[in-house]
Design a protein around this motif. Structure first.
Motif, PDB file in Angstrom:
ATOM      1  N   PHE A 170       0.824  -1.207   0.000  1.00  0.00           N
ATOM      2  CA  PHE A 170       0.000   0.000   0.000  1.00  0.00           C
ATOM      3  C   PHE A 170       0.859   1.259   0.000  1.00  0.00           C
ATOM      4  N   GLU A 171       0.324   2.316  -0.591  1.00  0.00           N
ATOM      5  CA  GLU A 171       0.987   3.614  -0.542  1.00  0.00           C
ATOM      6  C   GLU A 171       0.679   4.258   0.817  1.00  0.00           C
ATOM      7  N   ALA A 172       1.730   4.604   1.524  1.00  0.00           N
ATOM      8  CA  ALA A 172       1.549   5.176   2.859  1.00  0.00           C
ATOM      9  C   ALA A 172       2.680   6.142   3.144  1.00  0.00           C
ATOM     10  N   GLY A 173       2.403   7.126   4.001  1.00  0.00           N
ATOM     11  CA  GLY A 173       3.415   8.103   4.379  1.00  0.00           C
ATOM     12  C   GLY A 173       3.319   8.454   5.842  1.00  0.00           C
ATOM     13  N   TYR A 174       4.439   8.898   6.380  1.00  0.00           N
ATOM     14  CA  TYR A 174       4.574   9.314   7.779  1.00  0.00           C
ATOM     15  C   TYR A 174       4.695  10.833   7.774  1.00  0.00           C
ATOM     16  N   VAL A 175       3.757  11.511   8.422  1.00  0.00           N
ATOM     17  CA  VAL A 175       3.699  12.971   8.401  1.00  0.00           C
ATOM     18  C   VAL A 175       3.793  13.484   9.831  1.00  0.00           C
ATOM     19  N   HIS A 199      -5.130   5.098  -1.785  1.00  0.00           N
ATOM     20  CA  HIS A 199      -5.597   3.890  -2.468  1.00  0.00           C
ATOM     21  C   HIS A 199      -6.665   4.286  -3.476  1.00  0.00           C
ATOM     22  N   ASN A 200      -6.454   3.888  -4.723  1.00  0.00           N
ATOM     23  CA  ASN A 200      -7.367   4.270  -5.813  1.00  0.00           C
ATOM     24  C   ASN A 200      -7.588   5.785  -5.854  1.00  0.00           C
ATOM     25  N   GLY A 201      -6.524   6.520  -5.565  1.00  0.00           N
ATOM     26  CA  GLY A 201      -6.588   7.970  -5.625  1.00  0.00           C
ATOM     27  C   GLY A 201      -7.165   8.641  -4.386  1.00  0.00           C
ATOM     28  N   GLU A 202      -7.663   7.871  -3.432  1.00  0.00           N
ATOM     29  CA  GLU A 202      -8.268   8.444  -2.223  1.00  0.00           C
ATOM     30  C   GLU A 202      -7.232   8.542  -1.106  1.00  0.00           C
ATOM     31  N   ILE A 203      -7.079   9.753  -0.557  1.00  0.00           N
ATOM     32  CA  ILE A 203      -6.182   9.979   0.564  1.00  0.00           C
ATOM     33  C   ILE A 203      -6.979   9.868   1.863  1.00  0.00           C
ATOM     34  N   LEU A 204      -6.443   9.070   2.783  1.00  0.00           N
ATOM     35  CA  LEU A 204      -7.030   8.968   4.114  1.00  0.00           C
ATOM     36  C   LEU A 204      -5.952   9.263   5.145  1.00  0.00           C
ATOM     37  N   GLU A 205      -6.355   9.892   6.240  1.00  0.00           N
ATOM     38  CA  GLU A 205      -5.435  10.228   7.325  1.00  0.00           C
ATOM     39  C   GLU A 205      -5.809   9.423   8.568  1.00  0.00           C
ATOM     40  N   TRP A 206      -4.780   8.871   9.229  1.00  0.00           N
ATOM     41  CA  TRP A 206      -4.984   7.974  10.359  1.00  0.00           C
ATOM     42  C   TRP A 206      -4.132   8.444  11.537  1.00  0.00           C
ATOM     43  N   ASP A 207      -4.760   8.550  12.694  1.00  0.00           N
ATOM     44  CA  ASP A 207      -4.032   8.899  13.911  1.00  0.00           C
ATOM     45  C   ASP A 207      -4.382   7.873  14.985  1.00  0.00           C
ATOM     46  N   VAL A 208      -3.670   6.755  14.938  1.00  0.00           N
ATOM     47  CA  VAL A 208      -3.916   5.670  15.890  1.00  0.00           C
ATOM     48  C   VAL A 208      -3.630   6.141  17.308  1.00  0.00           C
ATOM     49  N   ALA A 209      -2.548   6.898  17.479  1.00  0.00           N
ATOM     50  CA  ALA A 209      -2.134   7.330  18.811  1.00  0.00           C
ATOM     51  C   ALA A 209      -3.199   8.178  19.494  1.00  0.00           C
ATOM     52  N   HIS A 210      -3.814   9.104  18.768  1.00  0.00           N
ATOM     53  CA  HIS A 210      -4.843   9.934  19.390  1.00  0.00           C
ATOM     54  C   HIS A 210      -6.073   9.121  19.761  1.00  0.00           C
ATOM     55  N   HIS A 211      -6.446   8.158  18.931  1.00  0.00           N
ATOM     56  CA  HIS A 211      -7.576   7.296  19.286  1.00  0.00           C
ATOM     57  C   HIS A 211      -7.285   6.540  20.583  1.00  0.00           C
ATOM     58  N   MET A 212      -6.061   6.041  20.715  1.00  0.00           N
ATOM     59  CA  MET A 212      -5.695   5.279  21.906  1.00  0.00           C
ATOM     60  C   MET A 212      -5.592   6.187  23.130  1.00  0.00           C
ATOM     61  N   LYS A 213      -4.899   7.300  22.977  1.00  0.00           N
ATOM     62  CA  LYS A 213      -4.659   8.200  24.099  1.00  0.00           C
ATOM     63  C   LYS A 213      -5.955   8.764  24.664  1.00  0.00           C
ATOM     64  N   ALA A 214      -6.895   9.096  23.772  1.00  0.00           N
ATOM     65  CA  ALA A 214      -8.153   9.718  24.198  1.00  0.00           C
ATOM     66  C   ALA A 214      -9.269   8.705  24.420  1.00  0.00           C
ATOM     67  N   GLY A 215      -8.990   7.413  24.230  1.00  0.00           N
ATOM     68  CA  GLY A 215     -10.016   6.388  24.420  1.00  0.00           C
ATOM     69  C   GLY A 215     -11.176   6.533  23.468  1.00  0.00           C
ATOM     70  N   LEU A 216     -10.864   6.778  22.187  1.00  0.00           N
ATOM     71  CA  LEU A 216     -11.914   7.034  21.194  1.00  0.00           C
ATOM     72  C   LEU A 216     -12.428   5.772  20.509  1.00  0.00           C
ATOM     73  N   GLY A 217     -11.919   4.622  20.927  1.00  0.00           N
ATOM     74  CA  GLY A 217     -12.364   3.383  20.313  1.00  0.00           C
ATOM     75  C   GLY A 217     -11.578   3.050  19.064  1.00  0.00           C
ATOM     76  N   LYS A 218     -12.111   2.187  18.244  1.00  0.00           N
ATOM     77  CA  LYS A 218     -11.437   1.711  17.040  1.00  0.00           C
ATOM     78  C   LYS A 218     -11.025   2.879  16.147  1.00  0.00           C
ATOM     79  N   THR A 219      -9.770   2.849  15.691  1.00  0.00           N
ATOM     80  CA  THR A 219      -9.256   3.939  14.862  1.00  0.00           C
ATOM     81  C   THR A 219      -9.994   4.030  13.542  1.00  0.00           C
ATOM     82  N   ARG A 220     -10.431   5.229  13.220  1.00  0.00           N
ATOM     83  CA  ARG A 220     -11.093   5.493  11.944  1.00  0.00           C
ATOM     84  C   ARG A 220     -10.320   6.585  11.222  1.00  0.00           C
TER      85      ARG A 220
END
Length: 278
Positions: A170-175, A199-220
């Motif tokens: 997969f195409e992925a980057g660390y920002v 993926h297929n031209g769609e950019i998605l942003e993921w912040d696993v750490a903030h979901h975990m730190k703030a107890g936001l549930g499954k990362t979206r």
């Protein structure tokens, strides 16, 4: 227009500092910088990544950098170089991690579901913390975490995730940049990082750490799962800045200001940053 003011604290007069110049993403453009308490010695470049850095000489015990940030133009995007796989110890998956990542993505059906499965897998391997020893210290490639929970910060979690995603094709980057939480009124004392996928031209942003730190549930996928806003200042791991004199400066990354120590290492500075809006 937004202004980001970064105050570097406990500076030794006459010492040298490096600070990222900023980048353009699909959200913002860091388009200018002014400096107080230091003189600009040089502007250094990381040619492979297209990143710039300010080389400063401190004149006092504190240095202030003021960046002007404007909304990105409609056609703006994350730098293409952010998605280019790099071969270094911070980015390349071990054989075990590569094999497991491909298996997990395939079992989920590949595509976006494969990406989601690898995000969930990374989340399941860590507990949020700031360990003195990182999970990949002393390794030549990013290791596979096969069982249990490993303490890790945003750097650790997202390093693991990017290596896993790229190993699965997969195409992925660390920002990285600054996140200004609403609860702190636009103040921060540290940098933050997140992951982007394409993926297929769609950019998605993921912040696993903030979901975990703030107890936001499954990362979206979401730029700011916690209330606030962020501005990117750079991307990727494993930097080499050219000085223009046949020399280079090698860094893991240049997320925030660094100071040159007597031992010749570039060390993280103590800082205080805030964001204001015109």
């Amino acid at each position: 227009m937004t202004a980001i003011i970064i105050e570097v604290l406990n500076v030794i007069p006459g010492s040298f500092l490096m600070a990222p110049a900023g980048i353009t993403t699909r959200h913002d453009t860091v388009n200018s910088a002014s400096v107080k308490g230091a003189r600009i010695v040089n502007v250094l470049m990381e040619p492979e990544l297209g990143l710039g850095a300010l080389l400063l000489e401190a004149e006092g015990e504190s240095v202030q950098l003021a960046h002007r940030v404007s909304p990105a133009p409609p056609t703006a995007a994350y730098p293409e170089s952010a998605f280019v796989p790099r071969r270094n110890r911070y980015t390349e998956a071990s054989d075990e991690l590569a094999f497991a990542s491909r298996e997990i993505a395939a079992a989920a059906g590949g595509g976006l579901e494969g990406i989601k499965a690898l995000v969930a897998e990374a989340e399941s391997r860590f507990t949020y913390a700031h360990p003195e020893i990182r999970f990949n210290d002393g390794t030549e490639r990013v290791p596979y975490l096969s069982c249990g929970l490993t303490p890790g910060s945003c750097i650790d979690i997202h390093t693991y995730l990017v290596a896993s995603l790229r190993a699965a094709g997969f195409e992925a980057g660390y920002v990285y940049g600054y996140f200004f939480s609403q609860e702190r009124g636009g103040l921060t004392n540290d940098m933050h990082c997140w992951v982007i996928t394409r993926h297929n031209g769609e950019i998605l942003e993921w912040d696993v750490a903030h979901h975990m730190k703030a107890g936001l549930g499954k990362t979206r996928p979401c730029l700011n799962p916690r209330p606030g806003h962020r501005v990117a200042f750079g991307h990727s791991l494993g930097h080499r800045y050219t000085t223009g004199q046949g020399q280079s400066i090698d860094l893991k990354l240049l997320a925030g200001p660094l100071a040159l120590s007597d031992a010749g290492t570039w060390d993280k500075c103590r800082l205080r940053a805030h964001s204001t809006h015109d």
